[in-house]
Structures are given as structure tokens and as C-alpha cells.
Enzyme design. Structure first.
Site, PDB file in Angstrom:
ATOM      1  N   CYS A   2       0.870  -1.169   0.000  1.00 48.23           N
ATOM      2  CA  CYS A   2       0.000   0.000   0.000  1.00 48.23           C
ATOM      3  C   CYS A   2       0.912   1.226   0.000  1.00 48.23           C
ATOM      4  O   CYS A   2       2.111   1.112   0.228  1.00 48.23           O
ATOM      5  CB  CYS A   2      -0.860   0.041   1.246  1.00 48.23           C
ATOM      6  SG  CYS A   2      -1.900  -1.413   1.440  1.00 48.23           S
ATOM      7  N   ARG A  27       1.726   1.336  -5.928  1.00 53.96           N
ATOM      8  CA  ARG A  27       1.873   0.397  -4.812  1.00 53.96           C
ATOM      9  C   ARG A  27       0.570  -0.319  -4.485  1.00 53.96           C
ATOM     10  O   ARG A  27       0.560  -1.310  -3.761  1.00 53.96           O
ATOM     11  CB  ARG A  27       2.341   1.143  -3.552  1.00 53.96           C
ATOM     12  CG  ARG A  27       3.665   1.834  -3.713  1.00 53.96           C
ATOM     13  CD  ARG A  27       4.017   2.596  -2.456  1.00 53.96           C
ATOM     14  NE  ARG A  27       4.320   1.678  -1.379  1.00 53.96           N
ATOM     15  CZ  ARG A  27       5.526   1.204  -1.116  1.00 53.96           C
ATOM     16  NH1 ARG A  27       6.542   1.576  -1.869  1.00 53.96           N
ATOM     17  NH2 ARG A  27       5.721   0.377  -0.129  1.00 53.96           N
ATOM     18  N   TRP A  75      -3.639  -1.799  -1.489  1.00 51.98           N
ATOM     19  CA  TRP A  75      -3.597  -3.089  -2.183  1.00 51.98           C
ATOM     20  C   TRP A  75      -4.063  -4.097  -1.152  1.00 51.98           C
ATOM     21  O   TRP A  75      -3.347  -4.395  -0.197  1.00 51.98           O
ATOM     22  CB  TRP A  75      -2.174  -3.380  -2.653  1.00 51.98           C
ATOM     23  CG  TRP A  75      -2.063  -4.582  -3.532  1.00 51.98           C
ATOM     24  CD1 TRP A  75      -2.316  -4.643  -4.867  1.00 51.98           C
ATOM     25  CD2 TRP A  75      -1.643  -5.900  -3.143  1.00 51.98           C
ATOM     26  NE1 TRP A  75      -2.094  -5.913  -5.334  1.00 51.98           N
ATOM     27  CE2 TRP A  75      -1.686  -6.713  -4.300  1.00 51.98           C
ATOM     28  CE3 TRP A  75      -1.256  -6.485  -1.939  1.00 51.98           C
ATOM     29  CZ2 TRP A  75      -1.346  -8.053  -4.290  1.00 51.98           C
ATOM     30  CZ3 TRP A  75      -0.915  -7.830  -1.929  1.00 51.98           C
ATOM     31  CH2 TRP A  75      -0.958  -8.591  -3.103  1.00 51.98           C
ATOM     32  N   ASN A  99       0.699   0.558   5.963  1.00 50.44           N
ATOM     33  CA  ASN A  99       1.236  -0.249   4.861  1.00 50.44           C
ATOM     34  C   ASN A  99       1.915  -1.454   5.485  1.00 50.44           C
ATOM     35  O   ASN A  99       2.788  -1.292   6.332  1.00 50.44           O
ATOM     36  CB  ASN A  99       2.250   0.563   4.049  1.00 50.44           C
ATOM     37  CG  ASN A  99       3.032  -0.315   3.094  1.00 50.44           C
ATOM     38  OD1 ASN A  99       2.511  -1.317   2.590  1.00 50.44           O
ATOM     39  ND2 ASN A  99       4.280   0.049   2.850  1.00 50.44           N
ATOM     40  N   GLY A 100       1.513  -2.644   5.069  1.00 52.16           N
ATOM     41  CA  GLY A 100       2.155  -3.850   5.599  1.00 52.16           C
ATOM     42  C   GLY A 100       1.124  -4.861   6.052  1.00 52.16           C
ATOM     43  O   GLY A 100      -0.034  -4.832   5.630  1.00 52.16           O
ATOM     44  N   GLU A 481      11.487 -14.392 -18.389  1.00 47.44           N
ATOM     45  CA  GLU A 481      11.136 -12.991 -18.184  1.00 47.44           C
ATOM     46  C   GLU A 481      10.124 -12.534 -19.241  1.00 47.44           C
ATOM     47  O   GLU A 481       9.176 -11.811 -18.946  1.00 47.44           O
ATOM     48  CB  GLU A 481      12.410 -12.126 -18.202  1.00 47.44           C
ATOM     49  CG  GLU A 481      12.202 -10.631 -18.139  1.00 47.44           C
ATOM     50  CD  GLU A 481      11.410 -10.165 -16.921  1.00 47.44           C
ATOM     51  OE1 GLU A 481      11.152 -10.964 -16.011  1.00 47.44           O
ATOM     52  OE2 GLU A 481      11.014  -8.988 -16.923  1.00 47.44           O
ATOM     53  N   LYS A 485       6.522 -11.058 -18.261  1.00 46.72           N
ATOM     54  CA  LYS A 485       6.152  -9.698 -18.673  1.00 46.72           C
ATOM     55  C   LYS A 485       4.826  -9.717 -19.413  1.00 46.72           C
ATOM     56  O   LYS A 485       3.938  -8.914 -19.161  1.00 46.72           O
ATOM     57  CB  LYS A 485       7.269  -9.158 -19.582  1.00 46.72           C
ATOM     58  CG  LYS A 485       7.439  -7.697 -19.630  1.00 46.72           C
ATOM     59  CD  LYS A 485       8.312  -7.144 -18.532  1.00 46.72           C
ATOM     60  CE  LYS A 485       7.971  -7.628 -17.162  1.00 46.72           C
ATOM     61  NZ  LYS A 485       8.914  -7.425 -16.152  1.00 46.72           N
ATOM     62  N   GLU A 488       1.779 -10.705 -17.048  1.00 50.48           N
ATOM     63  CA  GLU A 488       1.388  -9.796 -15.966  1.00 50.48           C
ATOM     64  C   GLU A 488       0.638  -8.572 -16.470  1.00 50.48           C
ATOM     65  O   GLU A 488      -0.190  -8.016 -15.746  1.00 50.48           O
ATOM     66  CB  GLU A 488       2.569  -9.395 -15.071  1.00 50.48           C
ATOM     67  CG  GLU A 488       3.563  -8.424 -15.643  1.00 50.48           C
ATOM     68  CD  GLU A 488       4.684  -8.067 -14.669  1.00 50.48           C
ATOM     69  OE1 GLU A 488       4.416  -7.863 -13.473  1.00 50.48           O
ATOM     70  OE2 GLU A 488       5.838  -7.988 -15.095  1.00 50.48           O
ATOM     71  N   HIS A 504       8.476 -33.547 -23.980  1.00 50.18           N
ATOM     72  CA  HIS A 504       8.260 -34.425 -22.826  1.00 50.18           C
ATOM     73  C   HIS A 504       6.910 -34.165 -22.153  1.00 50.18           C
ATOM     74  O   HIS A 504       6.707 -34.549 -21.005  1.00 50.18           O
ATOM     75  CB  HIS A 504       9.421 -34.278 -21.836  1.00 50.18           C
ATOM     76  CG  HIS A 504      10.733 -34.693 -22.432  1.00 50.18           C
ATOM     77  ND1 HIS A 504      11.068 -36.013 -22.611  1.00 50.18           N
ATOM     78  CD2 HIS A 504      11.742 -33.964 -22.959  1.00 50.18           C
ATOM     79  CE1 HIS A 504      12.257 -36.083 -23.204  1.00 50.18           C
ATOM     80  NE2 HIS A 504      12.682 -34.849 -23.430  1.00 50.18           N
ATOM     81  N   LYS A 603       3.565  -2.818  -7.024  1.00 51.48           N
ATOM     82  CA  LYS A 603       4.964  -2.652  -7.427  1.00 51.48           C
ATOM     83  C   LYS A 603       5.920  -3.238  -6.402  1.00 51.48           C
ATOM     84  O   LYS A 603       6.910  -3.858  -6.747  1.00 51.48           O
ATOM     85  CB  LYS A 603       5.250  -1.166  -7.625  1.00 51.48           C
ATOM     86  CG  LYS A 603       6.669  -0.858  -8.066  1.00 51.48           C
ATOM     87  CD  LYS A 603       6.886  -1.273  -9.492  1.00 51.48           C
ATOM     88  CE  LYS A 603       8.305  -1.014  -9.957  1.00 51.48           C
ATOM     89  NZ  LYS A 603       8.606  -1.831 -11.151  1.00 51.48           N
TER      90      LYS A 603
HETATM   91  C1  AGP Z   1       8.144  -7.423 -12.377  1.00 51.62           C
HETATM   92  O1  AGP Z   1       7.559  -7.057 -13.560  1.00 51.62           O
HETATM   93  C2  AGP Z   1       7.271  -7.786 -11.318  1.00 51.62           C
HETATM   94  N1  AGP Z   1       6.236  -6.873 -11.154  1.00 51.62           N
HETATM   95  C3  AGP Z   1       7.816  -8.490 -10.093  1.00 51.62           C
HETATM   96  O2  AGP Z   1       8.069  -9.785 -10.503  1.00 51.62           O
HETATM   97  C4  AGP Z   1       9.074  -7.938  -9.358  1.00 51.62           C
HETATM   98  O3  AGP Z   1      10.193  -8.062 -10.156  1.00 51.62           O
HETATM   99  C5  AGP Z   1       9.238  -8.700  -8.039  1.00 51.62           C
HETATM  100  O4  AGP Z   1       8.123  -8.473  -7.234  1.00 51.62           O
HETATM  101  C6  AGP Z   1      10.503  -8.351  -7.304  1.00 51.62           C
HETATM  102  O5  AGP Z   1      10.512  -7.030  -6.886  1.00 51.62           O
HETATM  103  P1  AGP Z   1      11.839  -6.345  -6.370  1.00 51.62           P
HETATM  104  O6  AGP Z   1      12.794  -6.336  -7.514  1.00 51.62           O
HETATM  105  O7  AGP Z   1      11.432  -4.968  -5.967  1.00 51.62           O
HETATM  106  O8  AGP Z   1      12.361  -7.169  -5.243  1.00 51.62           O
END
Ligand code: AGP
Length: 608
Positions: A2, A27, A75, A99-100, A481, A485, A488, A504, A603
Site C-alpha cells: 500500500c 503500490r 492493495w 502499509n504492511g 522474463e 512480462k 502480468e 516431454h 509494485k
Molecule cells: C516485475 O515485472 C514484477 N512486477 C515483479 O516480478 C518484481 O520483479 C518482483 O516483485 C521483485 O521485486 P523487487 O525487484 O522490488 O524485489
């Protein structure tokens, strides 16, 4: 997870809080709210939905006016997104934003109920904290915060106001990040610096269990026991512009374009006389020679950067490297010794699982190295050594430039380690470093070169329900990756697969028209990858192949070819990443998705 903010100063508090929260929506964005001192009383406005829903609500129902208050963008972790679960939450005299996560909130709730405090409206852990603060409040805010913190388990940053302490904001943190920014006659709290950079660049990092008291446009810090603290004032080295979209329709596209500069800024200070030199980060040549085993631990995209790091370090430095997902590493009782190096990669430096992995590694006596983007973040501060990636603020939830700079650091470490261990000679190390130095230009050219074709191919992806990303060797590491990408932000189900492993089992998923994106940049493996591409094409797949400009791949294998510059194949990941990012970006745009704020994601994942 958050975002929280707070303000005490001469401006209209609601305007400041809303403006600061706008910068924190990355966030979390399923509800928003503020609490402001208005004529000596606390006025609350909150709603489910985005910040724009809150501002619309305040336009119709009236907005609080005042000069001190707190705000939140959420969030959801406990309780669905709803008006009632939105922050701020209140007890009788206390209102907070949080937040947390409070791990023991159920026990605390029971404790409060047992003590005739059963006025709970929401399903949140946060409301329990508000009620607990209220329970302990005897007119002394510091004492009540201390008693409450003594009871709380978990990670949290709190902004707190007391109804009988008008025009004053209290803040405290444990694990979750929080900064206090100081302007001229005004003071702010925020989960992250970009929230308030418009007003001031000067800020303090609030440390574990320190309390900030914001009053009369100034801040005082004290320990939980009320001892006054002197803190170092830091200055952000970037400005508002670098945290804005700068003419791009989305932060993600802007950040993709910022990659050349980000790589240049990250590697240039670490190269001396044509060779990598990480001594400024605390990494000595002797230590690079001595590690028995290297663990790379991270989450999501950062973990994928580690996968590339593993291939390159093992190949060049002949050292064994294990890559771990942080949430697994922390519980799998890893075989760590004092002769091991644990590299934690994290853009935010606040990811809960990565932080826990770091603590475990330290406890077991291993050396720890953080590769982190956010200056002064928890992981950066707690690791033995830190290499900062200088990507600047990354706002889009989907990580792009942070990944690219993490790759560049993986190469620097691999080159320096290989040289330190005598596995490559000085000339080879110089030649590799020179190629890395040329990457910003190559990345820039690639962005311009592949933009149109990626935009076009994305129109062929939008109707897909599912797709595969495949590759071999470094291309396989990269395909993970690419797949993350795409899924997500486009919400298309996607899996990455080692191309040779398809037959396989997974090849049974191939149906007519199913997109398969193959990365084929590794010349030594090209023939084998092409056979795998032919296998899926023969079964009806629509194949999109990312390969270098010279690779001989015919129409019998590829429906679409995305050609990228040919460079040393070890460095190809830094080039091949670009079309993967653009394919994901344009697919998301073409589907009308919220590119920068994909559903269900935040994020910075500061909870487990
Ligand atoms: C990346 O596109 C993601 N949103 C996510 O996987 C991110 O890389 C992951 O949460 C790690 O975050 P950090 O690099 O801030 O530790």
C-alpha cells in the site's frame, strides 16, 4: 503493497495528500482515503476504487480542508476492496493509515474483544491496530505507540493522528519503508520519495521503530522510549521530471526508452581502465576468488536477472551458482557456509521474501551482496555489500529498466570474478567489458528498430488465450522474463519452457494458431532451437522468432521474425529483452488494459 502519506504545513492538506498518493498508486490502487484535521476535528473521506474515484467522491460530497492529515492507497491483503475496508481506520480517538501486514491481528482482535473493545467495522488488520492504539492511549502518544508496537508482529509503516493532538502527525515503521521529507515550513511522510519530490528533495529515512512527530511544519524524531534522535538529512538525486511520464502514454514505455541511459549510468562508474571494478561497492578481488558457491536469491523479474547471471558466471568464472526464488529459499534450509556468497537482487530493496532470505544468509554466516535500485532501502542497508543499479525511479508495475540494469550488473560481477579467478585473461576481460560499454547504443538502436514490428505482432496476440515462450540456454533464462512480462500486463496465460523439454509433455498443448514465441539468439544452439520451433509449427502453432539479423531461419520455421542486432551471444539477453518488453507492452495496450497498474499486482511486495 500500500502507499501511505502524511502532511503538516501551510498548503491545503487534501490537495497535497491526493497529489502525493497519485505517485504511490503503483503500490496499490483498489481503494483510497484521507483523514484531515478540519477545524480541530478529524474529517475522513475514503472509497473503494482508484484515487480518481476518491477525488470524484470529494467533488460531489465535499472535500475536507485543513493543513495536517494522512492518506492511503490500498492493495488489499485483509478483507476485500470495499469502502469499509479502505483506510484510514479509526478507534475512538486514533485514526491511522497502514502499509504492511499484522501477522497476529486475530489474537490482538480477541484481546481487544476480551477487554470490551468490540467496535470493529472492517475485516482489516489495520483497524485492529487503530483500536489497540486507542486502547493504550492515555494522553501520551509516544507511550501508546510504544505499547502498541510491543504487541504487533509483522511488517508495517503507520501514519497516526490523535483527535486530541490537532495539527500533528505521528509516524513509525517496522520493516515496511517510510520516509519523512522536509520542505520549507512543511513536512511530509511517504512510502517512497517520488510521492513528495514535487515539494522537496530533502528527506530522512525512518529506521526501525523510530517515531517521527510532524508538527508546525517541522519534524522531531525519537526512539520508542521517547529519547530524541538526530538523523541525517538526505537529498534525492533526481527530480520530479524523472518520476513523470515525460510525454509517453505510459510509464512502462517511458522506462523501456530509458534503458540505454540507465545501463550507462549503472556501469560507467564501475569501469576503470577498461576493466570492471566493484571495489567501491565493497567487493574485493580476493573475495571474488574465494567464494565456494554463489546463491542468487530474488523474486519475479529480479530472479530472472539472476538466471542470466548464473549462466554467465558459471560459464566465465567456472563457479557453481544456484538461483533461488526467495520465498522458497527462506524455508528450504539451504546449505550455506561462511565461504558462500548470497546475492540478493531487488529493484525496490523492500521485497519481504528477499529481505528474509538476506537475513537467513547473514544468520548462517554467508557473505551477502545486494543488487538494489532504491537507495537506502532495507536490503541495501542490511547486506554486507551493495551494488546500486542506477535505473532511477521505476513506476510501472512491470519491471523493465530495473531488469536491464540488473543484467548489466550480473555481467560486471561475472567479468570481474572470471578475471580475478584467472579464468579469463586481461585482454578478454577488457574486450567483454568494452562490449558491455557499447550496450546502451545497441539497446537504443534495437528499441527503434523493433518497435513497429512488435506493435504489429501484438495485434496477432491479443486474441490468444494461452501461449508459450521457449528457448535454450541463455534464451531459456530470458524466455522466463518474456513470459512473465506478457502475462502480468496482457492477462494472457503464458508459460516459458526449455525448448528441448517440450516434447516431454508440454507440446500436447499446441493447438492451431497458438502463439509460440521462440528466442533463438544463441548461435551454438540455433539448429537445435530451430528444430524445436519446426516441431511446434508442424502442429499448428503460430511461431514468432526473436533472432539476430544474420540467423538463417526460414518461413518453414517462423511465421514472424523479429531481427535484432548480432553481438557477442553472451550479451544477447540485453538486446533480446527489448522486443519481449515491447510485445508485452503493445499487447496490453491493444487489449485496453491498464498497462502501468495491472490488476491484482503491486509494485513493491513488502508482505510475505
Ligand atoms: C516485475 O515485472 C514484477 N512486477 C515483479 O516480478 C518484481 O520483479 C518482483 O516483485 C521483485 O521485486 P523487487 O525487484 O522490488 O524485489
Amino acid at each position: 503493497m500500500c502507499g501511505i502519506v502524511g502532511y503538516v504545513g501551510y498548503r491545503d492538506c487534501t490537495d497535497v495528500l491526493v497529489s502525493a498518493l497519485t505517485k504511490l498508486e503503483y503500490r496499490g490502487y483498489d481503494s483510497a482515503g484521507i483523514a484531515v484535521f478540519e477545524n480541530g476535528k478529524i474529517a475522513v473521506a475514503k472509497t473503494q476504487g482508484r484515487l480518481s474515484d476518491l477525488t470524484n467522491k470529494m467533488e460531489t460530497e465535499g472535500k475536507p480542508h485543513g493543513h495536517a492529515g494522512i492518506g492511503h492507497t490500498r492493495w488489499a491483503t485483509h478483507g476485500e476492496p470495499s469502502d469499509i475496508n479502505s483506510h484510514p481506520h479509526s478507534g475512538r480517538r486514533v485514526t491511522i493509515v497502514h502499509n504492511g501486514i499484522i501477522e497476529n491481528y486475530k489474537q490482538l482482535k480477541q484481546f481487544l474483544i476480551d477487554n470490551e473493545r468490540d467496535e470493529f467495522l472492517s475485516d482489516t488488520d489495520t483497524e485492529v491496530v487503530a483500536q489497540l492504539l486507542d486502547f493504550y492511549y492515555d494522553g501520551n502518544p509516544i507511550r501508546c505507540i510504544r505499547k502498541t508496537l510491543h504487541e504487533l508482529r509483522g511488517s508495517f509503516a503507520l501514519g497516526i493522528i490523535f483527535s486530541d493532538r490537532p495539527e500533528t502527525v505521528y509516524a513509525v515503521r517496522c520493516e515496511s519503508p517510510l520516509i519523512v521529507a522536509q520542505g520549507q515550513g512543511e513536512v511530509f511522510i511517504a512510502s517512497d520519495v517520488p510521492a513528495v519530490i514535487k515539494y522537496t528533495k530533502d528527506y530522512y529515512l525512518l529506521e526501525q521503530e523510530e517515531i517521527a512527530v510532524l508538527k508546525n511544519g517541522a519534524v522531531q524524531f525519537c526512539s520508542l522510549h521517547g529519547r530524541m534522535l538526530e538523523k541525517e538529512l538526505l537529498t534525492a538525486d533526481w527530480d520530479e521530471d524523472s518520476a513523470e511520464k515525460g510525454g509517453y502514454p505510459h510509464y512502462m514505455l517511458k522506462e523501456i526508452h530509458e534503458q540505454p541511459t540507465a545501463v550507462k549510468t549503472t556501469i560507467t562508474p564501475r569501469i576503470e581502465d577498461g576493466l570492471p571494478n566493484l571495489s567501491e561497492c565493497g567487493i574485493t578481488v580476493d573475495s571474488l576468488r574465494s567464494f565456494r558457491h554463489i546463491f542468487i536469491v530474488a523474486c519475479g523479474t529480479a530472479m530472472h536477472a539472476g538466471m542470466v547471471g548464473k549462466y554467465v558466471m558459471e560459464k566465465l568464472a567456472r563457479v557453481s551458482v544456484t538461483v533461488d526464488i526467495a520465498s522458497e529459499f527462506r524455508y528450504r534450509d539451504p546449505l550455506l557456509t561462511e565461504n558462500d556468497l548470497v546475492i540478493i537482487i531487488s529493484q525496490s530493496g523492500e521485497t519481504a521474501d528477499s529481505k528474509a532470505a538476506l537475513n537467513l544468509a547473514k544468520k548462517r554466516g554467508a557473505k551477502t551482496l545486494a543488487v538494489v535500485n532504491v537507495k537506502g532501502s532495507s536490503i541495501a542497508r542490511e547486506a554486507d555489500m551493495v551494488v546500486y543499479t542506477h535505473a532511477g525511479p521505476e513506476i510501472a508495475v512491470a519491471s523493465t529498466k530495473a531488469y536491464m540494469v540488473q543484467l548489466s550488473v550480473m555481467y560486471l560481477i561475472a567479468f570481474e570474478m572470471a578475471f580475478a579467478k584467472g579464468k579469463i585473461d586481461k585482454e578478454t576481460c577488457r574486450a567483454l567489458t568494452a562490449e558491455l560499454v557499447s550496450m546502451p547504443q545497441v539497446i537504443d538502436d534495437t528499441i527503434h528498430h523493433v518497435l513497429d514490428i512488435c506493435q504489429y505482432i501484438s495485434t496477432r496476440l491479443i486474441s490468444a488465450e494461452s501461449l508459450l515462450y521457449i528457448g535454450r540456454g541463455l534464451d531459456y533464462a530470458l524466455s522466463m522474463e518474456g513470459s512473465l512480462k506478457l502475462k502480468e500486463i496482457s492477462y494472457i496465460h503464458s508459460e516459458s519452457y526449455a525448448a528441448g523439454e517440450l516434447k516431454h509433455g508440454t507440446i500436447s498443448l499446441i493447438t492451431d494458431g497458438m502463439p509460440v514465441i521462440a528466442i533463438a539468439t544463441q548461435n551454438t544452439l540455433l539448429e537445435k532451437t530451430v528444430s524445436n520451433i519446426r516441431e511446434v509449427k508442424a502442429r499448428g502453432a503460430m511461431t514468432i522468432v526473436i533472432c539476430d539479423e544474420k540467423a538463417e531461419i526460414g518461413v518453414d520455421a517462423a511465421d514472424y521474425l523479429i531481427r535484432i542486432p548480432k553481438i557477442n551471444e553472451m550479451l544477447m539477453p540485453m538486446v533480446a529483452t527489448v522486443p519481449m518488453q515491447l510485445l508485452a507492452y503493445y499487447t496490453s495496450v491493444n487489449k485496453g488494459n491498464d498497462v502501468d497498474k495491472p490488476r491484482n499486482l503491486a509494485k513493491s511486495v513488502t508482505v510475505e
